[in-house]
Write an enzyme that holds these catalytic residues in place. Structure first.
Site, short mmCIF file in Angstrom:
data_model
loop_
_atom_site.label_atom_id
_atom_site.label_comp_id
_atom_site.label_asym_id
_atom_site.label_seq_id
_atom_site.Cartn_x
_atom_site.Cartn_y
_atom_site.Cartn_z
CE LYS A 1 -3.63 2.18 2.71
NZ LYS A 1 -4.46 2.15 3.91
CD GLU B 1 9.69 -5.98 7.03
OE1 GLU B 1 9.28 -4.90 6.51
OE2 GLU B 1 9.66 -6.20 8.26
N GLY C 1 -4.54 -2.13 5.37
CA GLY C 1 -3.71 -3.21 4.82
C GLY C 1 -4.31 -4.59 5.06
NE ARG C 2 -5.91 -4.43 11.23
CZ ARG C 2 -5.34 -3.24 11.33
NH1 ARG C 2 -4.22 -2.99 10.67
NH2 ARG C 2 -5.85 -2.30 12.09
CD GLU D 1 -1.26 -4.75 11.56
OE1 GLU D 1 -0.06 -5.06 11.62
OE2 GLU D 1 -1.84 -4.54 10.48
CG HIS E 1 -1.09 -36.65 16.13
ND1 HIS E 1 -1.11 -37.87 16.76
CD2 HIS E 1 -2.18 -36.62 15.32
CE1 HIS E 1 -2.15 -38.57 16.32
NE2 HIS E 1 -2.81 -37.82 15.45
CE LYS F 1 6.13 -0.77 9.66
NZ LYS F 1 5.03 -0.13 8.94
O1 F6P Z 1 3.15 -4.07 9.75
C1 F6P Z 1 2.32 -3.01 9.59
C2 F6P Z 1 1.72 -2.89 8.25
O2 F6P Z 1 1.49 -1.55 8.00
C3 F6P Z 1 0.42 -3.70 8.06
O3 F6P Z 1 -0.67 -3.09 8.62
C4 F6P Z 1 0.37 -3.85 6.59
O4 F6P Z 1 -0.55 -4.83 6.21
C5 F6P Z 1 1.80 -4.18 6.29
O5 F6P Z 1 2.55 -3.39 7.20
C6 F6P Z 1 2.26 -3.93 4.89
O6 F6P Z 1 2.16 -2.58 4.55
P1 F6P Z 1 2.32 -2.11 3.04
O7 F6P Z 1 1.21 -2.74 2.27
O8 F6P Z 1 2.24 -0.63 3.06
O9 F6P Z 1 3.66 -2.59 2.55
#
Ligand code: F6P
Length: 542
Positions: free
Chosen positions: A200, A206, A257-258, A343, A374, A507
């Site tokens: 987003k 990452e 995002g979620r 979250e 198990h 972060k």
């Molecule tokens: O870890 C926090 C967060 O902002 C989540 O809410 C989101 O889903 C994820 O990082 C990824 O964010 P982006 O889509 O901006 O890379």
């Protein structure tokens, strides 16, 4: 103004019921309530839920419904569906549900333009998905994203395996650990790979790191035309363009995002199951939205689930919930639900910035059913903590091995039954065990521990979800149900379920550490972290 849940009358009633209901015993509850299964089971579009093995009764249920009324939960729901700015800390509307509204549906005033953009974007990314599906030169689709830009699409593509185009492989790269990306790249060829950079913000460390590595690998491995092999799924078109991406599909700040797999973030799902499949997925969720908006409180499945969560967390003090899908396709469901609930509702200040004095999101965890049996079911059956378990089964399998499927279903049913009724035979034996003579203590101890270790206390609650079939529709409905259940619990707690500031500090500190990794004496860093940094300095690795 909405009252805090712990200040309304129903909360006090529930406090009282908590004391009175200590005698509730699932081992004999059906004897005193013959129609308990009928009373406590509920159907909503595509999903059936049996609440009869839950630790509650009608009085508790009534008080919880009162609580929802007194905390204005339904008003908040209506505000969400009216497009009001209910994400108050970020002054945003919460409209992931709008992504599922079919073209031609009547909308609340003022939302027509947003919906027009939704439909245009949807049509655009679905046409693109169809192009990729028809393009036999693309054999591998790699979604690079994390959190909401990974967990939903990954879970759905796995769950809908039966419907996935067989000529393509789908990969999900989220971890910043290059061991993972490099292992994947070794299996790919640049000319037959399509990377979807799902972010987003287009700034998540990452995702940006993995995307950069993917680009480097692509070029080094002889790849040409970045613009044909990298696509951006993002609200930050500029960021994607700066990376070298020319094809982007956007979405809006009112999609968290979620909650974003219904948007262009779900492109991997759309490529996997096609335009019709994706529209069915949206339709299933839309049906659940409609149910949540219109069903009366007593028949409202998301409402009931969210209220049960309140009872368990705040009155029975259950701090955790285990998710047990009895379908291997749903193996990523627990991970997906972890982000959705933890979250969203892992907060300790309310919407007014005040510290809350009650528990919020419980810990969610789980594994596919029979595997869990198990591993950690021992603890669930006989451990010291009561942890409610959520069973999820699919009635009709997508294979023809009926006997195997019966065994799978029987396992789920038997486990739920075992949690409820326990096994009291050995307990009786223990009670009638002969009195011990002085000096016989050691042998008596061995004897009774053999009995006691075999005893199943029972009286442990569970929920049982059943889908007819695992299809795009039913999955859509199940996920929308989970979203709304999370909404209900957050609404009662009076927290904002739609921000996530708790992820920011880590972060920021990561950046500070990265900046100083090469420095001899890192500054402004606590001695423990500093000591570890010196130890982990790559130069000093032999
Ligand atoms: O870890 C926090 C967060 O902002 C989540 O809410 C989101 O889903 C994820 O990082 C990824 O964010 P982006 O889509 O901006 O890379």
């Amino acid at each position: 103004m909405t009252k805090r849940c712990d200040q309304v009358k129903a909360w006090q009633v529930l406090q009282q019921l908590k004391v009175e209901k200590q005698t509730l015993d699932l081992r004999n509850i059906f004897a005193s309530q013959e129609n308990r299964f009928e009373h406590f089971s509920l159907s909503a579009p595509h999903v059936f839920v049996d609440f009869s093995k839950c630790m509650w009764d009608e009085q508790v249920e009534d008080a919880l419904l009162e609580l929802a009324g007194q905390t204005d939960t339904e008003q908040l729901r209506d505000a969400m569906f009216a497009g009001e700015l209910i994400n108050t800390t970020e002054q945003r509307a919460v409209m992931h549900w709008l992504l599922r509204v079919p073209n031609g549906t009547r909308l609340p005033l003022g939302l027509e333009q947003s919906h027009k953009e939704v439909i245009e974007t949807l049509e655009r990314f679905l046409s693109f998905a169809e192009l990729i599906r028809a393009d036999n030169t693309i054999t591998d689709v790699v979604n690079i994203g994390i959190g909401g830009s990974d967990l939903g699409p990954q879970m759905a593509v796995k769950a809908l395996d039966e419907f996935v185009i067989p000529t393509k492989r789908f990969h999900f790269l989220s971890n910043i650990d290059a061991h993972e990306s490099l292992r994947l790249f070794r299996t790919l060829k640049p000319e037959s790979t399509l990377f979807l950079i799902a972010s987003k913000s287009f700034s998540t460390l990452e995702t940006m790191t993995n995307a950069a590595l993917a680009k480097e690998w692509f070029l080094q491995a002889g790849g040409k035309h970045i613009q044909n092999h990298f696509v951006g799924l993002t609200s930050n078109t500029k960021g994607a363009n700066a990376f070298g991406i020319t094809t982007t599909f956007g979405f809006w700040d009112w999609v968290g995002g979620r909650y974003s797999m219904w948007s262009s973030i779900g492109l991997s799902i759309a490529i996997a199951i096609g335009e019709d499949g994706f529209k069915s997925f949206l339709r299933g969720a839309f049906e659940m939205d409609h149910h949540f908006k219109t069903a009366g409180a007593r028949d409202n499945l998301p409402l009931k689930l969210g209220l049960l969560d309140i009872w368990y967390r705040n009155f029975l003090n259950y701090g955790s919930r285990s998710i047990a899908p009895y379908h291997s396709g749903l193996s990523r469901l627990p991970a997906y639900l972890q982000q959705l609930e933890m979250e969203s509702n892992g907060k300790s200040v309310d919407k007014f910035g005040l510290q809350v004095k009650y528990g919020t999101a419980p810990v969610l965890w789980g594994e596919p059913g029979t595997n869990g049996q198990h591993a950690f079911f021992q603890m669930l059956h006989q451990g010291t903590d009561v942890i409610p378990v959520e069973f999820l089964v699919v009635k009709d399998p997508s294979h023809t091995h009926v006997k195997n499927h019966e065994l799978l279903l029987a396992n789920a049913l038997a486990q739920a039954q075992a949690f409820m009724i326990g096994e009291s035979k050995d307990a009786k034996d223990l009670q009638t065990a002969p009195t011990v003579k002085v000096g016989d203590w050691a042998s008596h101890q061995a004897d009774s521990s053999q009995h006691a270790a075999r005893r199943f206390p029972g009286n442990r609650p569970s929920l049982f979800f059943a889908l007819e079939r695992l299809t795009p529709e039913s999955l859509g409905a199940l996920i929308a149900l989970s979203e709304h259940r999370t909404f209900v619990a957050g609404a009662v707690w009076g927290i904002n379920s739609f921000d996530q500031f708790g992820v920011e500090l880590g972060k920021k500190l990561t950046q500070n550490i990265v900046n100083q990794f090469d420095v001899e004496h890192p500054m402004n860093i606590d001695p423990s972290t500093q000591g570890l940094m010196i130890k982990l300095k790559l130069k000093s690795v032999p």
